[in-house]
Design a protein around this motif. Structure first.
Motif, mmCIF file in Angstrom:
data_model
loop_
_atom_site.group_PDB
_atom_site.id
_atom_site.type_symbol
_atom_site.label_atom_id
_atom_site.label_comp_id
_atom_site.label_asym_id
_atom_site.label_seq_id
_atom_site.Cartn_x
_atom_site.Cartn_y
_atom_site.Cartn_z
ATOM 1 N N LYS A 1 28.882 30.918 20.256
ATOM 2 C CA LYS A 1 29.163 30.430 21.600
ATOM 3 C C LYS A 1 30.572 30.852 22.032
ATOM 4 C CE LYS A 1 25.158 28.468 21.878
ATOM 5 N NZ LYS A 1 24.701 27.120 22.120
ATOM 6 N N GLN A 2 30.694 31.262 23.279
ATOM 7 C CA GLN A 2 31.999 31.648 23.828
ATOM 8 C C GLN A 2 32.695 30.388 24.322
ATOM 9 O OE1 GLN A 2 32.802 35.134 23.523
ATOM 10 N NE2 GLN A 2 30.941 34.773 22.305
ATOM 11 N N ASP B 1 32.833 31.352 18.870
ATOM 12 C CA ASP B 1 32.103 32.388 18.136
ATOM 13 C C ASP B 1 31.952 32.037 16.654
ATOM 14 O OD1 ASP B 1 30.652 34.750 18.012
ATOM 15 O OD2 ASP B 1 32.418 35.987 17.602
ATOM 16 N N LYS C 1 20.618 32.241 20.068
ATOM 17 C CA LYS C 1 20.402 33.486 20.793
ATOM 18 C C LYS C 1 19.256 34.262 20.170
ATOM 19 C CE LYS C 1 23.603 35.542 23.141
ATOM 20 N NZ LYS C 1 24.813 36.286 23.590
ATOM 21 N N ASP D 1 17.019 37.890 21.248
ATOM 22 C CA ASP D 1 16.819 39.007 22.187
ATOM 23 C C ASP D 1 17.771 38.924 23.373
ATOM 24 O OD1 ASP D 1 14.717 39.986 20.589
ATOM 25 O OD2 ASP D 1 13.291 38.645 21.584
ATOM 26 N N GLY D 2 19.021 38.524 23.074
ATOM 27 C CA GLY D 2 20.056 38.502 24.098
ATOM 28 C C GLY D 2 20.035 37.293 25.019
ATOM 29 N N ALA D 3 19.137 36.334 24.775
ATOM 30 C CA ALA D 3 19.044 35.151 25.631
ATOM 31 C C ALA D 3 19.179 33.889 24.795
ATOM 32 C CB ALA D 3 17.711 35.149 26.378
ATOM 33 N N TRP D 4 19.679 32.831 25.423
ATOM 34 C CA TRP D 4 19.790 31.536 24.754
ATOM 35 C C TRP D 4 18.489 30.777 24.930
ATOM 36 C CZ3 TRP D 4 23.528 31.094 21.452
ATOM 37 C CH2 TRP D 4 24.721 31.781 21.659
ATOM 38 N N ASP E 1 24.819 28.020 28.523
ATOM 39 C CA ASP E 1 24.251 28.487 27.254
ATOM 40 C C ASP E 1 23.639 27.371 26.404
ATOM 41 O OD1 ASP E 1 26.413 27.370 25.606
ATOM 42 O OD2 ASP E 1 27.614 29.139 26.030
#
Length: 306
Positions: free
Chosen positions: A86-87, A95, A133, A135-138, A172
Motif C-alpha cells: 500500500k502507498q 509498501d 493486488k 492483475d494490477g487491481a485491488w 485501495d
C-alpha cells in the motif's frame, strides 16, 4: 515462509480460541507521535509497563495485529492491519511486504474461510488487508466474507474533506470492498448490538465518530477487543492521554474511561489491538487509575465479571 501453527499466539475464552495474527512491530518513533502525552517521565512512573510495553528509556512499544476466532457459527477477523504494497504517507506503513496472510492461514483461517470481517473504524492501519493486488487491481482479500463497520463511521468519512493520503487509503482498501457489494453498515445503539450469537459491537466514539470495540462471549466467559479506544496500556494509568489523531479528544477520553470503568476488577480479558506482546490482560485498579495485569497467550480462561 508460513509460520508454524504453534507460533500463533491464542487465548481461550469459553469454547472460543482467539488468535493474534501478527503483522509488524511499529517503530519506536510511533509512541511520541501517536501519544504525545505519554512522556518519558509519565512512562517511568509506571513500573508495570516494563519490560513488555515500554523499554527502560521510556519508549513505548506498539504493535500491528488482528484477532481471528470462530463464534456463533462465523469465522471472524477483527481489523485487517496495514496491508502489503500500500502507498502510504507514513513511512512505517508504506509498501510493506509481511507474512501476515501466512500467519492467518497458520492460525487456521485461510482468507477464503473467513465469514465476517469487523472493522473497528476506517483508518489505514485497520483496513489494509481488506484488499490485495491481483492483475494490477485491488480486490477483496476475503471474498467470501461480509465486511462490517458502523453506519456512523462510513457516513462520517463520506462527508469528510479528505487529504490525498486518506483518499488513497479509501481507493485501495475500502471502495473495492463496497464495489464488490461486501460492506455492511450496522446501526450500533448506545448499548451495543449483537451481530451473531456471542459477538457484540460496542460503541466507543471519539477516536473516530463511529469507532467500535468488539465483545465476544462463550460459556459464561468474555473478552473485549479495544480497537483504538485504547492504543497502549499507559492509557490505563492515564486515561486522559489521547492520540494525536483523535477526531474528538474529549469524547475519546470519555469512551476510554467508561470502558475501563466497566472492566476494572472483572475477569474480562482485554485484548489490545495495538498492545505489544503479551497483548492481553485484566484491568485492575492501581494508584487512582488502572493497570493491565498481563495474561500470556495460551494460559487463560476469561470469566464474566460483575
Amino acid at each position: 515462509m508460513t509460520t508454524p501453527p504453534t507460533s500463533v499466539p491464542a487465548w481461550t475464552v469459553g469454547d472460543v480460541r482467539v488468535h493474534r495474527v501478527d503483522e509488524i512491530l511499529l517503530p519506536p518513533a510511533t509512541g511520541p507521535w501517536l501519544l504525545p502525552g505519554a512522556t518519558p517521565d509519565v512512562i517511568a512512573g509506571q513500573d508495570w509497563l516494563r519490560p513488555h510495553f515500554a523499554d527502560d528509556d521510556g519508549v513505548l512499544r506498539l504493535h500491528s495485529h488482528s484477532f481471528a476466532f470462530a463464534v456463533g457459527g462465523r469465522r471472524v477477523l477483527v481489523d485487517t492491519g496495514i496491508g502489503n504494497g500500500k502507498q502510504r504517507a507514513n513511512p512505517a506503513w508504506h509498501d510493506l511486504d509481511t507474512g501476515y496472510l501466512g500467519r492467518l492461514t497458520a492460525a487456521g483461517f485461510p482468507p477464503e474461510s473467513v465469514d465476517l470481517v469487523i472493522l473497528t473504524h476506517l483508518h489505514a492501519d485497520h483496513v489494509g488487508w481488506n484488499t490485495r493486488k491481483a492483475d494490477g487491481a485491488w480486490i477483496p482479500t476475503f471474498a467470501n466474507a461480509r465486511y462490517v463497520t458502523s453506519r456512523t463511521e462510513r457516513e462520517f468519512w463520506a462527508g469528510y474533506d479528505m487529504d490525498a493520503p486518506r483518499e488513497q487509503m479509501f481507493r485501495d482498501s475500502v471502495i473495492p470492498v463496497e464495489r464488490a457489494g461486501l460492506l455492511d453498515l450496522v446501526e450500533v445503539p448506545a448499548g451495543g448490538v449483537e451481530i451473531v450469537p456471542g459477538l457484540r459491537l460496542i460503541p466507543t466514539p471519539g477516536h473516530t465518530p463511529g469507532h467500535l470495540a468488539v465483545e465476544l462471549s462463550s460459556r459464561g466467559r468474555t473478552a473485549l477487543i479495544t480497537g483504538d479506544c485504547v492504543h497502549h496500556p499507559v492509557q490505563l494509568a492515564h486515561p486522559a492521554i489521547g492520540a494525536c489523531v483523535d477526531i474528538d479528544p474529549a469524547r475519546s477520553e470519555a469512551s476510554r474511561r467508561a470502558l475501563l470503568d466497566s472492566l476494572a476488577g472483572t475477569e474480562t480479558l482485554l485484548l489490545g489491538t495495538h498492545f505489544a506482546p503479551p497483548t492481553a490482560g485484566h484491568v485492575v485498579t492501581h494508584e487512582g487509575g488502572y493497570r493491565l495485569s498481563p495474561v500470556p497467550a495460551g494460559s487463560h480462561r476469561a470469566h464474566v465479571g460483575g
